[in-house]
Design an enzyme around this catalytic site. Structure first.
Site, PDB file in Angstrom:
ATOM      1  N   ASP A 144       1.149  -1.684   0.077  1.00 30.03           N
ATOM      2  CA  ASP A 144      -0.096  -0.154  -0.139  1.00 30.03           C
ATOM      3  C   ASP A 144       0.770   1.228  -0.060  1.00 30.03           C
ATOM      4  OD1 ASP A 144      -2.131   1.383   1.158  1.00 30.03           O
ATOM      5  OD2 ASP A 144      -3.295  -0.298   0.960  1.00 30.03           O
ATOM      6  N   HIS A 192      -4.025   6.299   3.529  1.00 34.02           N
ATOM      7  CA  HIS A 192      -4.973   4.638   3.081  1.00 34.02           C
ATOM      8  C   HIS A 192      -4.007   3.627   3.723  1.00 34.02           C
ATOM      9  CE1 HIS A 192      -5.921   2.079  -0.244  1.00 34.02           C
ATOM     10  NE2 HIS A 192      -6.602   2.371  -0.349  1.00 34.02           N
ATOM     11  N   SER A 223     -10.792  -0.446  -1.687  1.00 35.64           N
ATOM     12  CA  SER A 223      -9.676  -0.960  -0.869  1.00 35.64           C
ATOM     13  C   SER A 223      -9.968  -0.857   0.334  1.00 35.64           C
ATOM     14  CB  SER A 223      -8.927   0.509  -0.605  1.00 35.64           C
ATOM     15  OG  SER A 223      -8.579   0.699  -2.242  1.00 35.64           O
TER      16      SER A 223
END
Length: 555
Positions: free
Chosen positions: A76, A298, A468
């Site tokens: 990520d 994220h 996600s």
């Protein structure tokens, strides 16, 4: 790639202008109370929420079992290794001595204590915003084919010429979309912030959350109409309050400007920071050990969904509990990931003990696809399950390929160790399929991905939406199964996870189309994963294996 979809843009637009005159008949009654903060863990039958039955599985099926250690790699943007809800669950390389500047374990990576970053330079600098793959391809191919006709190009180059025509069209479309969105986001954020401030003053509250908006202490029809609309917008966006929405819109505007200034800039090349040859996919020893990087939002959110500390009574609980560990592998910038980095990240995770790899990223062009496909097969040969987000563009990925692709070139069946996940919402109604989610038979299961509350950098928390978020929900489930049933192979994990997603025949709005379809038609299984059912299936599989072993021993 764009990390998060923005489903609230459409739902908030109508609520930005205070109506000059509104009648009581315009007030829409809320359909339901807001979903609980961590609705993912709830049970569809007992709680009437389309969660994955996490808590029920622990309470009823796993309480007398002893878990074993499992490592889940998070490929990520980076992970906040200091987060109070993550620091105890981080994988630590047992063969590496921290901070001595040496490659103690001889794996080619110096001081890789909690993982590795393929987006860093040896001098400690890191890539933050990168270009889109469309930008890179246009920059490379434009000097060769711009202004030329197909017939003027040598026959051997016409396939590449055709690629340029396709990618140039997509690049121009992205520029137009990002420009339009940025023009909308600025005024929208300002107007919404003004309305939020005014409403807080009128209502005498410090925070404009769902509780206030659901039952505001006013009788004015205009205010009731506005608060009802804002309440509906919060439910649709999964955000807890209007302050969070304003903040997210402002962040999106900042992100949009970065995309126009950098991700879509044909002259921008941040790869000089890494200092490698990005086309040399055999090169593996580059990067640095900064697994947090400049923007870990994220990856931190994803890591918390998988395995945020379930025992510290702080913040949130991940799907998987101790002794599941998170390995951080940084390979996804703000922009599009490079195929070389993805392939190397998969190999790094596999070689350093990960049993499961979460991949919440994707794109629609893959110039070095063969390197990624080789890495997927390599992980499969080592028994590693890869869980991949289906994408957030409301596309049918049977018709347009979303990379990394779940199917090898010229193959008909999906990789046996590769699971593709779409995003679902908390209510079993027309909104069960997230409006932004990609779909199709190449999407194998759906999982919670709307308004998911998890860890954010700086030991904070917040809601995000996207496939996600759905992928790490499934990766967390896989980690639970592998932890309590360690003999399960990657292929068996995938089979059980798919079997846990029993078909749901609710009529839902088709993502991006707004027309009703049977939810079961949007993926190959037609259902939403369920941990309780998965543990039942794993228990049955274990019993079956034991019975076979006993029968074999008795012969």
């Amino acid at each position: 790639m764009s990390f998060f979809p923005r489903p609230w843009l459409a739902t908030l637009g109508f609520a930005l202008i205070l109506p000059a005159a509104a009648s009581a008949q315009q007030v829409a009654a809320p359909a339901a109370a807001p979903a609980p903060v961590q609705w993912t863990h709830l049970d569809p039958l007992k709680d009437r929420t389309m969660g994955i039955s996490t808590q029920r599985a622990y309470d009823e099926l796993l309480k007398n079992r002893i878990p074993t250690a499992v490592v889940v790699a998070v490929i990520d943007s980076g992970v906040d290794t200091a987060h109070v809800d993550l620091k105890r669950v981080l994988w630590t390389n047992p063969r590496e001595i921290p901070g001595n500047g040496k490659d103690d374990d001889g794996n080619g990576y110096v001081d890789d204590i909690h993982g590795w970053s393929f987006l860093g330079g040896k001098d400690g600098r890191n890539v933050d915003v990168d270009t889109y793959e469309e930008t890179r391809l246009v920059a490379k191919l434009k000097p060769l084919y711009e202004g030329k006709s197909r017939t003027s190009v040598p026959a051997a180059k016409r396939e590449e010429y055709d690629l340029y025509q396709r990618v140039k069209k997509d690049y121009d479309k992205k520029v137009a979309e990002e420009t339009k969105q940025l023009q909308e986001l600025g005024p929208m954020g300002e107007q919404l912030q003004s309305i939020t401030s005014q409403l807080k003053q009128v209502l005498g509250v410090e925070r404009l959350d769902t509780a206030v908006l659901r039952k505001p202490p006013v009788s004015n029809p205009q205010l009731l109409a506005l608060t009802s609309q804002l309440y509906g917008s919060l439910l649709a966006s999964g955000q807890p309050d209007m302050e969070s929405v304003v903040k997210q819109i402002q962040q999106a505007a900042t992100e949009g400007k970065k995309h126009l200034d950098y991700s879509l800039n044909l002259q921008y090349n941040p790869r000089t920071i890494v200092g490698d040859d990005e086309d040399n996919t055999k090169d593996r020893n580059y990067g640095n050990n900064d697994v947090t990087g400049p923007d870990a939002l994220h990856g931190t959110h994803v890591a918390g969904i998988i395995a945020a500390d379930r025992q510290n009574n702080i913040g949130v609980q991940g799907v998987a509990g101790a002794p599941v560990q998170i390995m951080a592998v940084r390979a996804v910038p703000n922009g599009d990931e490079h195929d070389k980095d993805v392939a190397n990240a998969i190999r790094y995770a596999t070689d350093n003990g990960a049993a499961i790899i979460n991949m919440s990223f994707g794109k629609y062009y893959s110039p070095h696809r063969e390197a990624v496909d080789e890495a997927i097969r390599y992980a499969g040969s080592k028994g590693v399950l890869l869980v991949h987000a289906a994408g957030n563009e409301s596309n049918n990925i049977d018709e347009v390929t979303h990379y990394p692709a779940p199917v090898a070139p010229k193959a008909t069946a999906a990789y046996p160790n590769f699971l593709t996940v779409g995003a679902s919402a908390s209510t079993n109604d027309e909104h069960l399929a997230a409006d932004f989610s990609n779909y199709g038979k190449r999407v194998e299961v759906f999982a919670p991905g709307v308004g998911i509350y998890s860890t954010l950098p700086g030991s904070t928390y917040g809601n995000e939406s996207g496939t996600s978020m759905a992928a790490p929900t499934v990766a967390g489930m896989a980690a639970v199964l592998k932890s309590y049933f360690p003999s399960l192979s990657a292929v068996e994990l995938k089979r059980i996870l798919m079997a846990s997603a029993q078909p749901v025949h609710t009529k839902v709005l088709k993502p991006g189309a707004k027309k009703p379809v049977d939810f079961s038609t949007l993926s190959s299984t037609g259902g939403v994963v369920n941990l309780y059912r998965a543990v039942e299936l794993a228990t049955q599989a274990q019993a079956g294996s034991a019975a076979k072993g006993g029968a074999a021993a008795g012969k």
